[in-house]
Design a protein around this motif. Structure first.
Motif, PDB file in Angstrom:
ATOM      1  N   GLU A 195       0.840  -1.203   0.000  1.00 19.25           N
ATOM      2  CA  GLU A 195       0.000   0.000   0.000  1.00 19.25           C
ATOM      3  C   GLU A 195       0.877   1.256   0.000  1.00 19.25           C
ATOM      4  O   GLU A 195       0.651   2.191  -0.774  1.00 19.25           O
ATOM      5  CB  GLU A 195      -0.929  -0.005   1.215  1.00 19.25           C
ATOM      6  N   ARG A 196       1.889   1.244   0.852  1.00 25.58           N
ATOM      7  CA  ARG A 196       2.776   2.398   0.955  1.00 25.58           C
ATOM      8  C   ARG A 196       3.543   2.653  -0.345  1.00 25.58           C
ATOM      9  O   ARG A 196       3.733   3.790  -0.764  1.00 25.58           O
ATOM     10  CB  ARG A 196       3.756   2.182   2.120  1.00 25.58           C
ATOM     11  N   ALA A 197       3.956   1.554  -0.971  1.00 25.56           N
ATOM     12  CA  ALA A 197       4.785   1.684  -2.172  1.00 25.56           C
ATOM     13  C   ALA A 197       3.951   1.894  -3.432  1.00 25.56           C
ATOM     14  O   ALA A 197       4.495   2.155  -4.501  1.00 25.56           O
ATOM     15  CB  ALA A 197       5.670   0.449  -2.330  1.00 25.56           C
ATOM     16  N   GLY A 198       2.640   1.752  -3.297  1.00 22.78           N
ATOM     17  CA  GLY A 198       1.783   1.901  -4.472  1.00 22.78           C
ATOM     18  C   GLY A 198       1.911   0.740  -5.456  1.00 22.78           C
ATOM     19  O   GLY A 198       1.775   0.923  -6.673  1.00 22.78           O
ATOM     20  N   VAL A 199       2.198  -0.445  -4.930  1.00 25.40           N
ATOM     21  CA  VAL A 199       2.238  -1.644  -5.770  1.00 25.40           C
ATOM     22  C   VAL A 199       1.241  -2.654  -5.209  1.00 25.40           C
ATOM     23  O   VAL A 199       0.691  -2.444  -4.115  1.00 25.40           O
ATOM     24  CB  VAL A 199       3.654  -2.276  -5.812  1.00 25.40           C
ATOM     25  N   THR A 200       1.026  -3.718  -5.948  1.00 28.65           N
ATOM     26  CA  THR A 200       0.116  -4.738  -5.417  1.00 28.65           C
ATOM     27  C   THR A 200       0.913  -5.731  -4.567  1.00 28.65           C
ATOM     28  O   THR A 200       2.099  -5.954  -4.819  1.00 28.65           O
ATOM     29  CB  THR A 200      -0.559  -5.513  -6.560  1.00 28.65           C
ATOM     30  N   PRO A 201       0.266  -6.315  -3.583  1.00 33.58           N
ATOM     31  CA  PRO A 201       0.954  -7.334  -2.783  1.00 33.58           C
ATOM     32  C   PRO A 201       1.557  -8.439  -3.659  1.00 33.58           C
ATOM     33  O   PRO A 201       2.624  -8.972  -3.332  1.00 33.58           O
ATOM     34  CB  PRO A 201      -0.153  -7.886  -1.886  1.00 33.58           C
ATOM     35  N   THR A 202       0.912  -8.753  -4.764  1.00 38.10           N
ATOM     36  CA  THR A 202       1.415  -9.811  -5.639  1.00 38.10           C
ATOM     37  C   THR A 202       2.839  -9.514  -6.114  1.00 38.10           C
ATOM     38  O   THR A 202       3.657 -10.420  -6.261  1.00 38.10           O
ATOM     39  CB  THR A 202       0.482  -9.973  -6.861  1.00 38.10           C
ATOM     40  N   THR A 203       3.114  -8.238  -6.353  1.00 39.29           N
ATOM     41  CA  THR A 203       4.463  -7.841  -6.755  1.00 39.29           C
ATOM     42  C   THR A 203       5.481  -8.294  -5.715  1.00 39.29           C
ATOM     43  O   THR A 203       6.583  -8.725  -6.053  1.00 39.29           O
ATOM     44  CB  THR A 203       4.533  -6.305  -6.884  1.00 39.29           C
ATOM     45  N   LEU A 204       5.093  -8.194  -4.450  1.00 40.85           N
ATOM     46  CA  LEU A 204       6.010  -8.574  -3.375  1.00 40.85           C
ATOM     47  C   LEU A 204       6.082 -10.095  -3.241  1.00 40.85           C
ATOM     48  O   LEU A 204       7.169 -10.655  -3.096  1.00 40.85           O
ATOM     49  CB  LEU A 204       5.560  -7.937  -2.060  1.00 40.85           C
ATOM     50  N   TYR A 205       4.921 -10.747  -3.284  1.00 42.26           N
ATOM     51  CA  TYR A 205       4.903 -12.206  -3.142  1.00 42.26           C
ATOM     52  C   TYR A 205       5.713 -12.881  -4.253  1.00 42.26           C
ATOM     53  O   TYR A 205       6.293 -13.938  -4.065  1.00 42.26           O
ATOM     54  CB  TYR A 205       3.456 -12.745  -3.172  1.00 42.26           C
ATOM     55  N   ARG A 206       5.715 -12.250  -5.421  1.00 44.09           N
ATOM     56  CA  ARG A 206       6.465 -12.833  -6.543  1.00 44.09           C
ATOM     57  C   ARG A 206       7.970 -12.775  -6.316  1.00 44.09           C
ATOM     58  O   ARG A 206       8.716 -13.637  -6.759  1.00 44.09           O
ATOM     59  CB  ARG A 206       6.160 -12.045  -7.838  1.00 44.09           C
ATOM     60  N   ARG A 207       8.418 -11.719  -5.652  1.00 40.89           N
ATOM     61  CA  ARG A 207       9.851 -11.484  -5.588  1.00 40.89           C
ATOM     62  C   ARG A 207      10.525 -12.041  -4.331  1.00 40.89           C
ATOM     63  O   ARG A 207      11.683 -12.448  -4.378  1.00 40.89           O
ATOM     64  CB  ARG A 207      10.111  -9.973  -5.655  1.00 40.89           C
ATOM     65  N   TRP A 208       9.797 -11.999  -3.194  1.00 45.61           N
ATOM     66  CA  TRP A 208      10.411 -12.431  -1.932  1.00 45.61           C
ATOM     67  C   TRP A 208       9.605 -13.580  -1.319  1.00 45.61           C
ATOM     68  O   TRP A 208       8.376 -13.534  -1.355  1.00 45.61           O
ATOM     69  CB  TRP A 208      10.471 -11.267  -0.945  1.00 45.61           C
TER      70      TRP A 208
END
Lengths: 187, 187
Positions: B43-56
């Motif tokens: 939310e803070r970064a203005g991306v979707t959680p999926t972006t994070l789940y994909r990378r880490w």
């Protein structure tokens, strides 16, 4: 704040109440509870929050007191074997045994994660400093070349705590190596 | 998990998105946010959680990557002054300058407080080990007596990080003393 009804108040600062508070903090830390507050501890310990507010200025002070109590046994003295090398080795091995336990590592991490301001001294480190002072004093009295107390804290204690807090492996061989290193400084 | 609408997806793993994620984690840590989760960061970064789940694999991995990036500048090399003593001193002073900043200390504490399992190695320490290896290699090539890389990590790096994490004071005099101590081991 509304004082709690008299009937629910525990027996002041009795050791029984203190033990319940320490045990509750330990349980909460062990369960990975994110936000340890006075009301949370009070509910677990079966005391009123007022009991906690009266005794500790804030919850960090309580956490630190519990950590110190958990990590350094009451009246624990440094070993006195007649040799600096053996005193330091036995002492370092005892510390590895203590702080290597998962629940004690959690205590330490919970303690540091609550720190914000620079502290003049740390109760855990202060206690270790007292023990190192005993060991060095006896070595000097025997005429042995000894590192200084700060050297022992920096080069035996700090690496052990660093490893535990960062969740890096700590074992007896590591403790023995640190003692060899600090003694090499004065040889 | 329902994939986010395509329109809201950022440009893959672009450096711009990565910078926004790192900045957001830094802000959240700096604000003392207790529970940093993928949705909160997203939310803070203005991306979707999926972006994070994909990378880490998990939020701890993200926190650690950000901490490493924040604490060790990209491509940062150890000093090369022609003398082991001076290389170690300049290096230790640079580390004091870096990790002594309040926001970096908060990063480190946030990082360790999220650790539960023993880790085989720590990315922060690994990077310092690479730098120490450079310094020692050059000293040995010059024919200087040098401590081992583990000795430098245990007796210069560990005490500095220990002090920062425990919120004990760290200054240049302390860094210089640690370097003198580790060099005394090989004299």
């Amino acid at each position: 704040m509304v004082p709690p009804p008299a009937a629910s108040r525990p027996g002041g600062r009795s050791s029984r109440v203190l033990a319940a508070i320490h045990t509750s903090v330990g349980e909460l830390v062990g369960e990975g509870v994110d936000k340890i507050t006075f009301p949370v501890v009070a509910e677990r310990a079966g005391v009123t929050p007022t009991t906690l507010y009266r005794r500790w200025p804030d919850v960090n002070a309580l956490l630190e007191e519990v950590a110190v109590a958990a990590l350094t046994r009451e009246g624990e003295s440094a070993p006195d074997t007649g040799s600096l090398d053996e005193d330091l080795t036995q002492w370092a091995l005892a510390i590895v045994h203590d702080i290597g336990r998962p629940e004690r590592a959690r205590f330490l991490r919970a303690m540091v994660s609550s720190r914000v301001e620079i502290v003049a001294s740390c109760a855990v480190t202060d206690r270790r400093g007292e023990q190192a002072t005993e060991v060095v004093r006896r070595a000097v009295e025997r005429g042995e070349a000894a590192p200084t107390v700060p050297q022992i804290l920096d080069h035996v204690i700090a690496p052990l705590y660093h490893h535990v807090v960062f969740a890096l492996p700590v074992d007896e061989a590591y403790a023995r190596q640190l003692v060899r290193d600090v003694l090499a400084m004065v040889r």
